[in-house]
Scaffold this motif. Structure first.
Motif, mmCIF file in Angstrom:
data_model
loop_
_atom_site.group_PDB
_atom_site.id
_atom_site.type_symbol
_atom_site.label_atom_id
_atom_site.label_comp_id
_atom_site.label_asym_id
_atom_site.label_seq_id
_atom_site.Cartn_x
_atom_site.Cartn_y
_atom_site.Cartn_z
ATOM 1 N N LEU A 259 -65.960 -30.972 55.098
ATOM 2 C CA LEU A 259 -65.089 -31.321 53.983
ATOM 3 C C LEU A 259 -65.289 -30.376 52.804
ATOM 4 C CD1 LEU A 259 -65.442 -35.221 53.897
ATOM 5 C CD2 LEU A 259 -63.556 -33.892 54.872
ATOM 6 N N THR A 260 -64.214 -30.130 52.068
ATOM 7 C CA THR A 260 -64.328 -29.346 50.840
ATOM 8 C C THR A 260 -64.857 -30.244 49.726
ATOM 9 O OG1 THR A 260 -62.098 -29.868 50.064
ATOM 10 C CG2 THR A 260 -62.328 -27.980 51.562
ATOM 11 N N GLU A 261 -65.341 -29.626 48.657
ATOM 12 C CA GLU A 261 -65.832 -30.408 47.522
ATOM 13 C C GLU A 261 -64.718 -31.246 46.915
ATOM 14 O OE1 GLU A 261 -68.943 -30.941 46.477
ATOM 15 O OE2 GLU A 261 -69.456 -29.798 48.284
ATOM 16 N N LYS A 262 -63.516 -30.715 46.888
ATOM 17 C CA LYS A 262 -62.390 -31.473 46.341
ATOM 18 C C LYS A 262 -62.103 -32.704 47.189
ATOM 19 C CE LYS A 262 -57.584 -31.063 44.831
ATOM 20 N NZ LYS A 262 -56.388 -30.181 44.724
ATOM 21 N N GLN A 263 -62.155 -32.552 48.515
ATOM 22 C CA GLN A 263 -61.926 -33.689 49.408
ATOM 23 C C GLN A 263 -63.006 -34.758 49.212
ATOM 24 O OE1 GLN A 263 -61.852 -31.394 53.025
ATOM 25 N NE2 GLN A 263 -59.625 -31.507 53.216
ATOM 26 N N LYS A 264 -64.252 -34.318 49.085
ATOM 27 C CA LYS A 264 -65.347 -35.273 48.863
ATOM 28 C C LYS A 264 -65.168 -36.014 47.542
ATOM 29 C CE LYS A 264 -68.671 -32.405 51.403
ATOM 30 N NZ LYS A 264 -69.818 -31.467 51.281
ATOM 31 N N GLN A 265 -64.754 -35.290 46.512
ATOM 32 C CA GLN A 265 -64.545 -35.916 45.203
ATOM 33 C C GLN A 265 -63.428 -36.952 45.261
ATOM 34 O OE1 GLN A 265 -63.861 -32.640 42.529
ATOM 35 N NE2 GLN A 265 -65.969 -31.879 42.669
ATOM 36 N N THR A 266 -62.365 -36.627 45.999
ATOM 37 C CA THR A 266 -61.247 -37.567 46.122
ATOM 38 C C THR A 266 -61.689 -38.842 46.832
ATOM 39 O OG1 THR A 266 -59.679 -35.718 46.210
ATOM 40 C CG2 THR A 266 -58.881 -37.865 46.940
ATOM 41 N N ILE A 267 -62.432 -38.691 47.923
ATOM 42 C CA ILE A 267 -62.931 -39.860 48.648
ATOM 43 C C ILE A 267 -63.833 -40.695 47.749
ATOM 44 C CG2 ILE A 267 -64.414 -40.618 50.561
ATOM 45 C CD1 ILE A 267 -63.449 -38.062 52.064
ATOM 46 N N SER A 268 -64.675 -40.007 46.983
ATOM 47 C CA SER A 268 -65.664 -40.693 46.143
ATOM 48 C C SER A 268 -65.031 -41.498 45.011
ATOM 49 C CB SER A 268 -66.662 -39.683 45.579
ATOM 50 O OG SER A 268 -67.394 -39.071 46.632
ATOM 51 N N LYS A 269 -63.758 -41.241 44.714
ATOM 52 C CA LYS A 269 -63.056 -42.070 43.723
ATOM 53 C C LYS A 269 -62.920 -43.503 44.221
ATOM 54 C CE LYS A 269 -59.186 -39.872 43.342
ATOM 55 N NZ LYS A 269 -57.821 -39.493 42.909
ATOM 56 N N TYR A 270 -62.861 -43.645 45.537
ATOM 57 C CA TYR A 270 -62.541 -44.936 46.128
ATOM 58 C C TYR A 270 -63.729 -45.624 46.782
ATOM 59 C CZ TYR A 270 -57.818 -43.063 45.548
ATOM 60 O OH TYR A 270 -56.662 -42.522 45.025
ATOM 61 N N CYS A 271 -64.669 -44.864 47.307
ATOM 62 C CA CYS A 271 -65.799 -45.479 47.997
ATOM 63 C C CYS A 271 -66.950 -44.492 48.131
ATOM 64 C CB CYS A 271 -65.385 -46.003 49.378
ATOM 65 S SG CYS A 271 -64.689 -44.753 50.457
ATOM 66 N N GLU A 272 -68.087 -45.028 48.499
ATOM 67 C CA GLU A 272 -69.276 -44.205 48.715
ATOM 68 C C GLU A 272 -69.220 -43.573 50.102
ATOM 69 O OE1 GLU A 272 -74.172 -44.730 48.792
ATOM 70 O OE2 GLU A 272 -72.862 -46.418 48.273
ATOM 71 N N ILE A 273 -69.687 -42.341 50.207
ATOM 72 C CA ILE A 273 -69.737 -41.658 51.496
ATOM 73 C C ILE A 273 -71.125 -41.820 52.108
ATOM 74 C CG2 ILE A 273 -69.647 -39.413 52.661
ATOM 75 C CD1 ILE A 273 -67.636 -38.511 50.525
ATOM 76 N N VAL A 274 -71.155 -42.228 53.370
ATOM 77 C CA VAL A 274 -72.399 -42.299 54.130
ATOM 78 C C VAL A 274 -72.214 -41.463 55.393
ATOM 79 C CG1 VAL A 274 -73.979 -43.775 55.434
ATOM 80 C CG2 VAL A 274 -73.027 -44.581 53.264
ATOM 81 N N SER A 275 -73.071 -40.464 55.568
ATOM 82 C CA SER A 275 -72.970 -39.615 56.756
ATOM 83 C C SER A 275 -74.273 -39.646 57.531
ATOM 84 C CB SER A 275 -72.631 -38.173 56.366
ATOM 85 O OG SER A 275 -73.693 -37.585 55.619
ATOM 86 N N SER A 276 -74.179 -39.362 58.830
ATOM 87 C CA SER A 276 -75.353 -39.382 59.691
ATOM 88 C C SER A 276 -75.161 -38.349 60.802
ATOM 89 C CB SER A 276 -75.532 -40.786 60.289
ATOM 90 O OG SER A 276 -76.807 -40.933 60.868
ATOM 91 N N PRO A 277 -76.218 -37.641 61.186
ATOM 92 C CA PRO A 277 -76.078 -36.614 62.226
ATOM 93 C C PRO A 277 -76.000 -37.227 63.624
ATOM 94 C CG PRO A 277 -78.359 -36.738 61.488
ATOM 95 C CD PRO A 277 -77.587 -37.692 60.624
#
Length: 304
Positions: A259-277
């Motif tokens: 994801l681009t930083e802009k995409q991450k910022q947009t998602i973060s407006k609405y909810c927290e991101i949790v990622s796992s390998p």
């Protein structure tokens, strides 16, 4: 979530899942060990963020290499209905287990009806759960791309039974310079409460693309467009779940990194991101974290 027992690249699914990797140059024992580590890490992270997770162990027999993708054979609904789905690969049909329903009832979930579509397998028709169907449960819309694993008649039947509006289209990926159907809708599209992540470039037909956009925007969702390269890194295979304090968007580490930083910022407006390998699971299964979670919307029985 189903804790896997025999992870490997499934020879019966690789014929139309072009995200699978046939060989990882690892022993079967190493693949299984790594897959279990990845599974357990994801479950731990979900629980740390307040997500309620019911883990059921895969059976030792028969061999079910994709058992950790339960969303393809079952879905749970707010009215107490459970749907069972017809599967393309014969060795995936053994993943369907009645004891899963008993386990949920032990956790005080109420099951009213079981709607079984699996007889369609006899006619060569398939509909692989919330892999084939990306459900907007608020606006009652079922987004769906047609493929060898998703038959249009079954989509319509599901929508009639569960009172959803079908939004049917075609989506493609480039394989050896050919445009071939993407096997599951949830690989290229994620619908959350207030936004949607989708690879619009995969929808070659302009009318179909416009129709999908109109449905999403008409429901007030912000559209986050991803590229085909990001889809190959499973940036479309995400799921919004409920945490202890806020909504969470769950994705793999590969998806997050793409994801681009802009995409991450947009998602973060609405909810927290949790990622796992989960690189081993992604490589063998050609699916990611969304496929690993069969979300339970069944009503809960109050226990005194």
């Amino acid at each position: 979530m189903i804790r896997p027992n025999r992870v490997r690249s499934n020879e019966q699914t690789e014929v139309n899942n072009f995200y699978q990797k046939k060989s990882l140059n690892l022993t079967s024992e190493s693949i299984q060990f790594r897959a279990l580590q990845e599974f357990d890490t994801l479950v731990r992270k979900l629980k740390q963020h307040g997500v309620q997770v019911i883990v059921v162990n895969d059976t030792k027999s028969p061999s079910t290499p994709d058992a950790h993708f339960p969303n393809n054979w079952i879905s749970f609904h707010q009215n107490g209905d459970v749907a069972l789905y017809p599967m393309f690969a014969e060795n995936r049909r053994a993943e369907r287990r009645e004891d899963i329903l008993a386990t949920l009832e032990k956790h005080h979930f109420e099951i009213q009806n079981v709607i079984d579509y699996t007889s369609a397998e006899d006619e060569g028709y398939f509909l692989e759960g919330t892999g084939s169907l990306v459900l907007d449960r608020v606006y009652k819309k079922a987004y769906c791309i047609l493929s060898d694993r998703t038959h249009e008649e079954l989509v319509i039947e599901f929508c009639e039974d569960f009172e959803y509006t079908p939004v049917i289209f075609n989506a493609y990926q480039t394989v050896d310079n050919k445009r071939l159907p993407i096997y599951h809708t949830n690989v290229m599209m994620c619908v959350a409460e207030e936004f949607a992540i989708i690879c619009l470039d995969a929808i070659d037909d302009k009318k179909e693309r416009k129709n999908v956009i109109q449905h999403l925007k008409g429901d007030g969702k912000e559209i986050i467009s991803i590229s085909e390269e990001q889809v190959a890194n499973f940036a479309g295979n995400m799921l919004q779940v409920k945490g202890s304090t806020k909504a969470i968007l769950v994705m793999s580490e590969a998806a997050y990194t793409s994801l681009t930083e802009k995409q991450k910022q947009t998602i973060s407006k609405y909810c927290e991101i949790v990622s796992s390998p989960i690189p081993t699971i992604e490589a063998c299964g050609g699916g990611s974290v969304r496929c690993m979670m069969a979300e339970v919307f069944l009503p809960k029985i109050e226990v005194n």
